[in-house]
Design a protein around this motif. Structure first.
Motif, mmCIF file in Angstrom:
data_model
loop_
_atom_site.group_PDB
_atom_site.id
_atom_site.type_symbol
_atom_site.label_atom_id
_atom_site.label_comp_id
_atom_site.label_asym_id
_atom_site.label_seq_id
_atom_site.Cartn_x
_atom_site.Cartn_y
_atom_site.Cartn_z
ATOM 1 N N GLU A 65 42.312 39.716 34.317
ATOM 2 C CA GLU A 65 42.568 40.992 35.302
ATOM 3 C C GLU A 65 41.952 40.772 36.831
ATOM 4 O OE1 GLU A 65 44.205 43.784 34.529
ATOM 5 O OE2 GLU A 65 44.272 42.672 32.453
ATOM 6 N N ILE A 66 41.620 39.616 36.835
ATOM 7 C CA ILE A 66 41.017 39.123 38.165
ATOM 8 C C ILE A 66 41.856 38.307 39.065
ATOM 9 C CG2 ILE A 66 39.089 38.096 39.263
ATOM 10 C CD1 ILE A 66 37.227 38.870 36.769
ATOM 11 N N ASP A 67 41.920 38.447 40.176
ATOM 12 C CA ASP A 67 42.875 37.649 41.005
ATOM 13 C C ASP A 67 41.911 37.027 42.169
ATOM 14 O OD1 ASP A 67 45.498 37.812 40.076
ATOM 15 O OD2 ASP A 67 45.899 39.772 40.655
ATOM 16 N N ARG A 68 41.967 35.608 41.849
ATOM 17 C CA ARG A 68 41.223 34.927 43.140
ATOM 18 C C ARG A 68 42.051 34.386 44.060
ATOM 19 N NH1 ARG A 68 37.112 31.204 40.131
ATOM 20 N NH2 ARG A 68 38.665 30.604 38.944
ATOM 21 N N GLU A 69 41.590 34.156 45.234
ATOM 22 C CA GLU A 69 42.481 33.712 46.380
ATOM 23 C C GLU A 69 41.589 32.865 47.196
ATOM 24 O OE1 GLU A 69 44.584 35.489 50.346
ATOM 25 O OE2 GLU A 69 45.555 35.997 48.543
ATOM 26 N N MET A 70 42.169 31.417 47.501
ATOM 27 C CA MET A 70 41.481 30.786 48.504
ATOM 28 C C MET A 70 42.075 30.091 49.597
ATOM 29 S SD MET A 70 39.413 27.194 47.112
ATOM 30 C CE MET A 70 37.892 27.812 47.150
ATOM 31 N N ASP A 71 41.690 30.218 50.693
ATOM 32 C CA ASP A 71 42.332 29.565 51.978
ATOM 33 C C ASP A 71 42.292 28.059 51.797
ATOM 34 O OD1 ASP A 71 43.454 28.740 54.519
ATOM 35 O OD2 ASP A 71 42.036 30.157 55.529
ATOM 36 N N LEU A 72 43.328 27.558 51.760
ATOM 37 C CA LEU A 72 43.001 26.142 51.462
ATOM 38 C C LEU A 72 42.656 25.093 52.844
ATOM 39 C CD1 LEU A 72 46.237 25.172 49.173
ATOM 40 C CD2 LEU A 72 43.572 25.301 48.681
ATOM 41 N N GLY A 73 43.297 26.101 53.922
ATOM 42 C CA GLY A 73 42.745 25.522 55.249
ATOM 43 C C GLY A 73 41.747 25.494 55.770
#
Length: 340
Positions: A65-73
């Motif tokens: 239920e967890i969404d993780r996001e990462m800015d590759l820049g």
């Protein structure tokens, strides 16, 4: 205290205990760490790169239920450890899966390659650095001594070598020597001295590329772990045990010798070799002869190190964390040798 917004991406398989201490060290230093396996793509992992409007490159991972996001820049560093391949499931035909795999290799690979951060090591450089014959060629150019080597799948070449060579000859696999038989644990193929019985089986050389080298007498061996510009040379007392005289991997109990720093000339030659290969991390193996000469065997761009950290108390995980958090491309410089 390091900027708590420092972000590090680790790409490796689900079970990889070597990564765990590095993650703990990164967390203690204030980094945000995202650890993933490429097998999560495409069902649980997405990569997006866009310059429609605001330009961005982003990774999203759905974990339950967890969404993780990462800015590759915004990445400071990527540790390309030991990820497994994409998993497309069974929804598509084999031909469709092959098409999707090539598209993903180019797409995901291109997005990740576009990141302007430190990589340990970039997978394209890893692939070239893993070519052992190429390593030997480069090592000789730097002035390092290497074993005389025959690479062939021609049985006649091996027969001729055995007839001409007065000293011992060893067979050594090029890929690490691990064989996975169905339903069994992986088995290891250790470096082996060739005996007279080899002449009865020379036809088997035809099956693949085989590597034969001169046997070099040893006083001891050195396993050098290179993490950026930090060198951890560990003396392996392989000659104190008959089981490990030819290959120190043949016994699970490691016999260590007293710490000996590498000679300055060997450090310079090793730096030159790794600079040619373009890699930040390497596990380098040397023989040291009874006359004190260093003989280069190979450099593993993804070799294991945790057993030495545990046995000798070496701060390897901390140094890896420091390199990954640096936030800039790696530059080779002055070497610090760390003892035990």
């Amino acid at each position: 205290m390091t900027d708590p917004q420092t972000e590090v991406l680790i790409l490796t398989q689900d079970f990889d205990p070597t990564v765990d201490p590095v993650v703990r060290s990164l967390n203690a230093k204030g980094a945000r760490v995202v650890r993933l396996d490429l097998s999560y793509f495409p069902h649980r992992l997405s990569f997006t790169s866009s310059d429609f409007g605001d330009e961005f490159q982003v990774l999203r991972h759905r974990d339950g239920e967890i969404d993780r996001e990462m800015d590759l820049g915004a990445l400071a560093g990527v540790w390309y450890r030991r990820p497994t391949s994409f998993d497309f499931g069974t929804e598509m035909s084999r031909a469709e899966q092959e098409f999707s795999r090539y598209e993903a290799l180019i797409g995901v690979g291109g997005i990740l390659r576009s990141t302007d951060c430190l990589w340990m090591n970039r997978p394209d450089l890893d692939a070239v650095a893993d070519l052992k014959p190429y390593q030997l060629t480069l090592a000789k150019r730097t002035g390092l001594r290497t074993p005389r080597t025959l690479l062939t799948n021609d049985p006649d070449q091996v027969a001729g070598l055995l007839e001409r060579e007065d000293g011992k000859v060893v067979y050594k696999s090029l890929s690490g020597g691990v064989i996975h038989y169905p339903g069994a644990f992986p088995s290891g193929l250790f470096t082996t001295v060739i005996g007279d019985e080899a002449r009865d089986h020379l036809g088997r050389v035809r099956h693949t590329t085989c590597q034969f080298q001169e046997y070099i007498e040893k006083a001891y061996e050195v396993r050098l772990t290179v993490i950026g510009n930090t060198y951890f040379p560990v003396v392996v007392d392989s000659q104190s045990n008959a089981t490990t005289e030819v290959d120190w991997r043949a016994d699970t109990e490691m016999a260590y010798g007293d710490y000996r720093p590498l000679p300055d000339q060997v450090v310079k030659q090793t730096q030159a070799l790794l600079d040619e290969l373009g890699i930040v991390y390497a596990a380098v193996d040397f023989i040291v002869t009874p006359d004190g000469e260093y003989v280069f065997l190979e450099a593993n761009p993804n070799g294991q190190f945790m057993w030495m950290q545990n046995d000798l108390g070496l701060p390897m995980s901390d140094r890896i964390a420091d390199v990954l958090m640096k936030g800039e491309r790696f530059r080779r410089g002055d070497v610090e040798q760390v003892g035990y």
